[in-house]
Design a protein around this motif. Structure first.
Motif, PDB file in Angstrom:
ATOM      1  N   PHE A  85       0.819  -1.204   0.000  1.00  0.00           N
ATOM      2  CA  PHE A  85       0.000   0.000   0.000  1.00  0.00           C
ATOM      3  C   PHE A  85       0.856   1.259   0.000  1.00  0.00           C
ATOM      4  N   ARG A  86       1.834   1.287   0.879  1.00  0.00           N
ATOM      5  CA  ARG A  86       2.723   2.434   0.955  1.00  0.00           C
ATOM      6  C   ARG A  86       4.114   1.967   1.369  1.00  0.00           C
ATOM      7  N   ILE A  87       5.106   2.487   0.691  1.00  0.00           N
ATOM      8  CA  ILE A  87       6.492   2.179   1.013  1.00  0.00           C
ATOM      9  C   ILE A  87       7.098   3.354   1.769  1.00  0.00           C
ATOM     10  N   ASN A  88       7.670   3.057   2.920  1.00  0.00           N
ATOM     11  CA  ASN A  88       8.322   4.085   3.721  1.00  0.00           C
ATOM     12  C   ASN A  88       9.788   4.251   3.341  1.00  0.00           C
ATOM     13  N   ALA A  89      10.427   3.132   3.041  1.00  0.00           N
ATOM     14  CA  ALA A  89      11.836   3.174   2.699  1.00  0.00           C
ATOM     15  C   ALA A  89      12.222   1.905   1.963  1.00  0.00           C
ATOM     16  N   MET A  90      13.291   1.977   1.204  1.00  0.00           N
ATOM     17  CA  MET A  90      13.858   0.817   0.550  1.00  0.00           C
ATOM     18  C   MET A  90      15.370   0.860   0.735  1.00  0.00           C
ATOM     19  N   GLY A  91      15.991  -0.286   0.599  1.00  0.00           N
ATOM     20  CA  GLY A  91      17.423  -0.301   0.779  1.00  0.00           C
ATOM     21  C   GLY A  91      18.063  -1.588   0.324  1.00  0.00           C
ATOM     22  N   TRP A  92      19.343  -1.699   0.638  1.00  0.00           N
ATOM     23  CA  TRP A  92      20.134  -2.852   0.254  1.00  0.00           C
ATOM     24  C   TRP A  92      20.961  -3.346   1.418  1.00  0.00           C
ATOM     25  N   HIS A  93      20.969  -4.650   1.613  1.00  0.00           N
ATOM     26  CA  HIS A  93      21.889  -5.332   2.505  1.00  0.00           C
ATOM     27  C   HIS A  93      22.751  -6.266   1.660  1.00  0.00           C
ATOM     28  N   ARG A  94      23.850  -6.712   2.230  1.00  0.00           N
ATOM     29  CA  ARG A  94      24.670  -7.680   1.522  1.00  0.00           C
ATOM     30  C   ARG A  94      25.312  -8.643   2.511  1.00  0.00           C
ATOM     31  N   GLN A  95      25.641  -9.818   2.008  1.00  0.00           N
ATOM     32  CA  GLN A  95      26.333 -10.807   2.808  1.00  0.00           C
ATOM     33  C   GLN A  95      27.386 -11.485   1.944  1.00  0.00           C
ATOM     34  N   GLY A  96      28.632 -11.236   2.263  1.00  0.00           N
ATOM     35  CA  GLY A  96      29.732 -11.857   1.553  1.00  0.00           C
ATOM     36  C   GLY A  96      30.052 -13.219   2.124  1.00  0.00           C
ATOM     37  N   PRO A  97      30.845 -14.008   1.400  1.00  0.00           N
ATOM     38  CA  PRO A  97      31.207 -15.349   1.880  1.00  0.00           C
ATOM     39  C   PRO A  97      31.960 -15.278   3.203  1.00  0.00           C
ATOM     40  N   GLY A  98      31.463 -15.993   4.190  1.00  0.00           N
ATOM     41  CA  GLY A  98      32.092 -16.013   5.496  1.00  0.00           C
ATOM     42  C   GLY A  98      31.946 -14.733   6.292  1.00  0.00           C
ATOM     43  N   LYS A  99      31.056 -13.864   5.872  1.00  0.00           N
ATOM     44  CA  LYS A  99      30.871 -12.585   6.544  1.00  0.00           C
ATOM     45  C   LYS A  99      29.452 -12.438   7.083  1.00  0.00           C
ATOM     46  N   GLN A 100      29.297 -11.512   8.001  1.00  0.00           N
ATOM     47  CA  GLN A 100      27.982 -11.195   8.527  1.00  0.00           C
ATOM     48  C   GLN A 100      27.220 -10.303   7.552  1.00  0.00           C
ATOM     49  N   ARG A 101      25.914 -10.395   7.612  1.00  0.00           N
ATOM     50  CA  ARG A 101      25.089  -9.517   6.801  1.00  0.00           C
ATOM     51  C   ARG A 101      25.246  -8.080   7.274  1.00  0.00           C
ATOM     52  N   GLU A 102      25.336  -7.163   6.348  1.00  0.00           N
ATOM     53  CA  GLU A 102      25.487  -5.765   6.697  1.00  0.00           C
ATOM     54  C   GLU A 102      24.590  -4.889   5.840  1.00  0.00           C
ATOM     55  N   LEU A 103      24.207  -3.782   6.403  1.00  0.00           N
ATOM     56  CA  LEU A 103      23.431  -2.796   5.663  1.00  0.00           C
ATOM     57  C   LEU A 103      24.361  -2.016   4.752  1.00  0.00           C
ATOM     58  N   VAL A 104      23.948  -1.841   3.512  1.00  0.00           N
ATOM     59  CA  VAL A 104      24.741  -1.118   2.536  1.00  0.00           C
ATOM     60  C   VAL A 104      24.250   0.312   2.384  1.00  0.00           C
ATOM     61  N   ALA A 105      22.965   0.468   2.119  1.00  0.00           N
ATOM     62  CA  ALA A 105      22.399   1.794   1.899  1.00  0.00           C
ATOM     63  C   ALA A 105      20.894   1.734   2.032  1.00  0.00           C
ATOM     64  N   THR A 106      20.305   2.847   2.441  1.00  0.00           N
ATOM     65  CA  THR A 106      18.853   2.963   2.522  1.00  0.00           C
ATOM     66  C   THR A 106      18.424   4.316   1.986  1.00  0.00           C
ATOM     67  N   ILE A 107      17.165   4.379   1.581  1.00  0.00           N
ATOM     68  CA  ILE A 107      16.585   5.638   1.138  1.00  0.00           C
ATOM     69  C   ILE A 107      15.114   5.651   1.526  1.00  0.00           C
ATOM     70  N   THR A 108      14.658   6.751   2.094  1.00  0.00           N
ATOM     71  CA  THR A 108      13.256   6.896   2.444  1.00  0.00           C
ATOM     72  C   THR A 108      12.486   7.429   1.253  1.00  0.00           C
ATOM     73  N   SER A 109      11.161   7.334   1.341  1.00  0.00           N
ATOM     74  CA  SER A 109      10.326   7.850   0.263  1.00  0.00           C
ATOM     75  C   SER A 109      10.492   9.356   0.096  1.00  0.00           C
ATOM     76  N   GLY A 110      10.970  10.023   1.136  1.00  0.00           N
ATOM     77  CA  GLY A 110      11.239  11.445   1.068  1.00  0.00           C
ATOM     78  C   GLY A 110      12.617  11.793   0.542  1.00  0.00           C
ATOM     79  N   GLY A 111      13.438  10.783   0.279  1.00  0.00           N
ATOM     80  CA  GLY A 111      14.736  11.014  -0.321  1.00  0.00           C
ATOM     81  C   GLY A 111      15.916  11.035   0.631  1.00  0.00           C
ATOM     82  N   ARG A 112      15.696  10.778   1.904  1.00  0.00           N
ATOM     83  CA  ARG A 112      16.812  10.735   2.849  1.00  0.00           C
ATOM     84  C   ARG A 112      17.610   9.459   2.647  1.00  0.00           C
ATOM     85  N   THR A 113      18.921   9.588   2.540  1.00  0.00           N
ATOM     86  CA  THR A 113      19.782   8.441   2.281  1.00  0.00           C
ATOM     87  C   THR A 113      20.726   8.170   3.433  1.00  0.00           C
ATOM     88  N   ASN A 114      21.167   6.924   3.511  1.00  0.00           N
ATOM     89  CA  ASN A 114      22.122   6.502   4.513  1.00  0.00           C
ATOM     90  C   ASN A 114      23.023   5.442   3.884  1.00  0.00           C
TER      91      ASN A 114
END
Length: 121
Positions: A29-58
């Motif tokens: 119905f409504r998206i507040n934010a979208m983003g990307w995580h990644r997990q490399g071989p033998g590594k922990q999952r980590e957040l890569v980047a996010t963006i809100t529907s208003g355009g705020r990025t991290n």
């Protein structure tokens, strides 16, 4: 009932570029934010980047200055432009969506199946 589909992964040489795409569809119905995580071989999952529907990025410190996240709100699609790729960027990249199914629903998280990015010479 919510589909999250990534595309654009592949093999690239160090220093090269790649653009990932992710589209959310279905009963969202409504998206507040979208983003990307990644997990490399033998590594922990980590957040890569996010963006809100208003355009705020991290961004994670490891990708600042190299990766750029953007969103097309009309298409419920998020992109990750990856430049100056390094071998340590090799991972399965997962698209994440924070949204609601209806006006009365609480926010939930949704994950895609992932797309493989391999950086190697």
């Amino acid at each position: 009932q919510v589909q999250v589909v990534e595309s654009g992964g592949g093999l690239v040489q160090p220093g090269g570029s790649l653009r990932l795409s992710c589209a959310a569809s279905g009963s969202i119905f409504r998206i507040n934010a979208m983003g990307w995580h990644r997990q490399g071989p033998g590594k922990q999952r980590e957040l890569v980047a996010t963006i809100t529907s208003g355009g705020r990025t991290n961004y994670a410190d490891s990708v600042k200055g190299r990766f750029t996240i953007s969103m097309d709100n009309a298409k419920n699609t998020v992109y990750l432009q990856m430049n100056s790729l390094k071998p340590e960027d090799t991972a399965v990249y997962y698209c994440t969506v924070d949204g609601v199914l209806s006006v009365s629903s609480h926010s939930q998280g949704y994950w895609g199946q992932g797309t493989q990015v391999t950086v190697s010479s």
